[in-house]
Write an enzyme that holds these catalytic residues in place. Structure first.
Site, PDB file in Angstrom:
ATOM      1  CD1 TRP A  55     -23.582  16.206  18.058  1.00 33.75           C
ATOM      2  CD2 TRP A  55     -24.706  14.318  18.466  1.00 33.75           C
ATOM      3  NE1 TRP A  55     -24.516  16.477  19.021  1.00 33.75           N
ATOM      4  CE2 TRP A  55     -25.228  15.348  19.291  1.00 33.75           C
ATOM      5  CE3 TRP A  55     -25.263  13.050  18.559  1.00 33.75           C
ATOM      6  CZ2 TRP A  55     -26.276  15.133  20.199  1.00 33.75           C
ATOM      7  CZ3 TRP A  55     -26.312  12.825  19.465  1.00 33.75           C
ATOM      8  CH2 TRP A  55     -26.804  13.855  20.263  1.00 33.75           C
ATOM      9  CG  ASP A 108     -25.691  14.089  12.058  1.00 30.66           C
ATOM     10  OD1 ASP A 108     -26.636  14.879  11.855  1.00 30.66           O
ATOM     11  OD2 ASP A 108     -25.387  13.669  13.193  1.00 30.66           O
ATOM     12  CE  LYS A 151     -29.749  19.451  18.087  1.00 28.70           C
ATOM     13  NZ  LYS A 151     -28.969  18.335  17.667  1.00 28.70           N
TER      14      LYS A 151
END
Ligand SMILES: *Cc1c(COP(=O)(O)O)cnc(C)c1O
Length: 360
Positions: free
Chosen positions: A102, A172, A196
């Site tokens: 990511w 993030d 999530k």
């Protein structure tokens, strides 16, 4: 069929109580004879939902007043592009710490727009350890330092906030937000896709220090500016109202459970016992160094990949679903976000022990 224990990495399980409340309110929300997703985002009733969600985020995370709380769209991925546009001048450098897939994606989007320096990269160790802060080569005058506190795919997590001095730290937190308390003051920007640990997909939570909102250049279209969203209460256009409402139910659920300190205790216990079961099995393995292991995403492999299909099929039969690892990694991954009850982790551990005994 009853409810499964859902180990999906995202979109991920939601608390049962939240789903039940959403179900009960689906046809007739607050005596209006309509669902919350069928009313105007500018109605008094929805504004109240939006404001309560913001107030609960502020309370849960202890967000100081000089930070704006935004409810955006486009996923975390869109922020990979919007962050450099909003926070860095055309000729300014931006710094990225790469610890897995990511953060790597975030850096490659930034690279299209700004001079992007990867100041630390865990590639040499196959992303199994958080790179030592002492080795980061920060760029003087960089607009910000970006990192990913929890790499959802590799299962690698920072358990402390890196010190980058006065440069705004951008995080993030898609797969770790609200798993424990954080000191918001240490960050310039915290952002997270909701699917999530917060609620349904379609929503991004962003917490941004207000002075950073001023940085945006007038060449950036209004709809892409965080400052414009902050000014309009995240309603520059129609927001993801239903996702926002469900996120609000999740925040209320977190408060009822005792807030983030209580969640941290549960999450550390859940992760601790799962890693212990893996390490002590002599059968399963996890490659991440102990100090960098994620509380939220636990990848593990079996002794031989030929066993994977049987493991997944039998797990599914036992009510343990979505354990297949990311396509880039293989093996298994158990995502054990806030909504995964400890009983689900216990059931997984027991199943794993039983499977190992039968297939040793
Ligand atoms: C899932 C995830 C993303 C991508 O989220 P989208 O909403 O699909 O854009 C980005 N970063 C992290 C850490 C993630 O876990």
């Amino acid at each position: 069929m009853g409810r499964i224990f859902n180990f999906s990495a995202g979109p991920a399980a939601l608390p049962l109580e939240v789903l039940e409340q959403a179900q009960a309110e689906m046809l007739d929300w607050n005596g209006r004879g309509a669902s919350v997703m069928e009313i105007s985002h500018r109605s008094k009733a929805f504004i109240k939902v939006a404001e309560q969600a913001e107030a609960d985020v502020r309370e849960l995370l202890g967000v100081p007043q000089d930070y704006a709380v935004l409810f955006l769209q486009g996923g975390a991925t869109q922020q990979f592009a919007l962050l450099p546009m909003n926070l860095a001048g055309a000729d300014q450098a931006v710094d990225y710490v790469v610890t897995g897939q990511w953060s790597k994606k975030a850096a490659s989007e930034a690279k299209i727009l700004r001079r992007t320096n990867v100041v630390a990269d865990g590639a040499a160790g196959n992303y199994t350890a958080v790179p030592e802060r002492a080795g980061w080569k920060l760029t003087p005058g960089a607009a910000y330092v970006h990192y990913c506190p929890n790499e959802t795919i590799g299962g690698l997590e920072f358990h402390t906030v890196p010190d980058v001095g006065d440069v705004p730290l951008v995080a993030d937190m898609s797969s770790t937000i609200m798993s424990r308390p954080v000191d918001v003051k240490r960050f310039g920007v915290i952002y997270a896709g909701a699917q999530k640990n917060i609620g349904p997909a379609g929503l991004v939570l962003m917490i941004i220090r207000r002075d950073l909102l001023e940085r945006v250049a007038d060449t950036v279209p209004n709809i892409l500016r965080y400052a414009a969203q902050a000014k309009e209460g995240s309603m520059l256009n129609t927001p993801a109202t239903y996702s926002w409402y469900v996120a609000g139910l999740v925040f209320a659920w977190l408060k009822r459970r005792g807030g983030l300190a209580a969640m941290a205790e549960i999450n550390s216990r859940k992760a601790g016992k799962l890693y212990r079961a893996i390490d002590e099995s002599g059968y399963y393995s996890n490659p991440v160094e102990r100090a960098s292991r994620s509380w939220m995403n636990v990848p593990f492999t079996l002794p031989r990949p030929e066993l994977d299909a049987a493991f997944l099929a039998e797990a599914e039969k036992a009510g343990l679903a979505e354990l297949k690892g990311h396509r880039s990694v293989g093996g298994m991954r158990a995502s054990i976000y806030n909504a995964m009850p400890e009983a689900g982790v216990d059931a997984l551990i027991q199943f794993m022990a039983d499977f190992a005994r039968r297939n040793g």
